[in-house]
Design a protein around this motif. Structure first.
Motif, PDB file in Angstrom:
ATOM      1  N   TYR A 132       0.915  -1.151  -0.070  1.00  0.00           N
ATOM      2  CA  TYR A 132       0.082   0.136   0.002  1.00  0.00           C
ATOM      3  C   TYR A 132       0.925   1.117   0.025  1.00  0.00           C
ATOM      4  O   TYR A 132       1.548   1.654   1.002  1.00  0.00           O
ATOM      5  N   GLU A 133       0.908   1.991  -1.019  1.00  0.00           N
ATOM      6  CA  GLU A 133       1.826   2.953  -1.031  1.00  0.00           C
ATOM      7  C   GLU A 133       1.187   4.463  -0.952  1.00  0.00           C
ATOM      8  O   GLU A 133       2.109   5.477  -1.015  1.00  0.00           O
ATOM      9  N   ASP A 134       0.030   4.455  -0.598  1.00  0.00           N
ATOM     10  CA  ASP A 134      -0.638   5.793  -0.046  1.00  0.00           C
ATOM     11  C   ASP A 134      -0.020   6.118   1.566  1.00  0.00           C
ATOM     12  O   ASP A 134      -0.585   7.195   1.606  1.00  0.00           O
ATOM     13  N   ALA A 135       0.433   5.379   2.037  1.00  0.00           N
ATOM     14  CA  ALA A 135       0.776   5.253   3.371  1.00  0.00           C
ATOM     15  C   ALA A 135       2.422   5.551   3.226  1.00  0.00           C
ATOM     16  O   ALA A 135       2.878   4.593   2.889  1.00  0.00           O
ATOM     17  N   THR A 136       3.000   6.507   3.632  1.00  0.00           N
ATOM     18  CA  THR A 136       4.505   6.555   3.644  1.00  0.00           C
ATOM     19  C   THR A 136       5.095   6.664   5.446  1.00  0.00           C
ATOM     20  O   THR A 136       4.408   7.448   6.084  1.00  0.00           O
ATOM     21  N   LEU A 155       7.056   8.069  11.911  1.00  0.00           N
ATOM     22  CA  LEU A 155       6.049   9.239  11.423  1.00  0.00           C
ATOM     23  C   LEU A 155       5.428   8.716  10.167  1.00  0.00           C
ATOM     24  O   LEU A 155       5.829   8.038   9.174  1.00  0.00           O
ATOM     25  N   CYS A 156       3.851   8.607  10.003  1.00  0.00           N
ATOM     26  CA  CYS A 156       3.148   7.953   9.104  1.00  0.00           C
ATOM     27  C   CYS A 156       2.410   9.027   8.380  1.00  0.00           C
ATOM     28  O   CYS A 156       1.563   9.841   9.155  1.00  0.00           O
ATOM     29  N   THR A 157       2.504   9.391   7.204  1.00  0.00           N
ATOM     30  CA  THR A 157       1.601  10.095   6.294  1.00  0.00           C
ATOM     31  C   THR A 157       0.778   9.040   5.785  1.00  0.00           C
ATOM     32  O   THR A 157       1.178   8.199   4.814  1.00  0.00           O
TER      33      THR A 157
END
Length: 245
Positions: A132-136, A155-157
């Protein structure tokens, strides 16, 4: 038994198909019903990072912690600081940010030598959760593995918000309590250094209620700045060294 040959696993936390409550208003009502009881999380200051988290520990001593910006709410996406601590006897542990929904971010964590490896996933059905690449993620201090535990601080975006089945952005209400889910297995992953590793089905799953309002702090930005390391990662591990636990 591996995910690739099984019709069970992390996705058993979720409902297949297109859930009827995957719209904003219904989702918020469902969350309110789930968290009517008192929250399971409590405040804890992590000595290694100086961050004050809202913290929950499950029945096998896996701890899930969260810190949020002071203005976190359902009105707009926001970053989070997460921390996961697990006994080394677990092969992997997971955090499901949507609680009991499909199509939400999963944070999967396991030991990799002296490191703690994370993998950003999303369950789309009864098969291996996809990358899942929408969470960095930006790995922070307070990350590593020793003889007894592995620990991820990051830290998660994109952990606290995600697109639903119809593409509508869902954002966890940082001013309230929400329901999360966890899963774990004592079987090691196949390739510990590889974020895309395959892994076996879970041994158990469960849910807890986390107090996001109490996790908010005006120190959020300073905590991030104070705990940054030299290298950020999305697809390769960072060696932080051992931690004291």
């Amino acid at each position: 038994m591996k995910w690739t040959s099984s019709l069970a696993g992390l996705a058993s936390l979720f409902t297949l198909g297109k859930p009827s409550f995957l719209n904003s208003a219904s989702y918020k009502r469902a969350q309110m019903q789930l968290v009517a009881a008192q929250a399971d999380s409590t405040p804890v200051e992590d000595a290694e990072t100086g961050i004050t988290f809202q913290s929950f520990t499950n029945e096998v001593d896996v701890t899930y912690r969260l810190a949020l910006p002071a203005d976190a709410s359902a009105e707009k996406p926001y970053d989070v600081i997460l921390q996961v601590i697990s006994p080394i006897t677990n092969g992997w542990v997971a955090w499901a940010w949507g609680g009991s929904m499909t199509y939400n971010p999963l944070t999967v964590v396991w030991a990799n030598g002296n490191d703690a490896q994370y993998s950003s996933r999303q369950a789309l059905g009864y098969y291996t959760p996809a990358m899942y690449e929408d969470a960095t993620y930006t790995v922070l201090k307070g990350t590593g593995s020793n003889a007894t535990h592995f620990k991820l601080t990051a830290l998660c975006t994109g952990c606290a918000s995600w697109p639903d089945f119809d593409g509508n952005v869902m954002t966890l209400d940082g001013a309230s309590q929400v329901n999360f889910a966890y899963a774990y297995s004592t079987t090691p992953v196949d390739e510990p250094a590889n974020q895309e590793s395959t892994f076996s089905i879970h041994d158990s799953v469960g849910h807890w209620t986390h107090d996001l309002a109490a996790a908010r702090s005006d120190k959020f930005s300073s905590w991030v700045a104070a705990n940054k390391v030299n290298t950020t990662t999305y697809r390769r591990p960072v060696r932080i060294g051992r931690f004291e636990y």
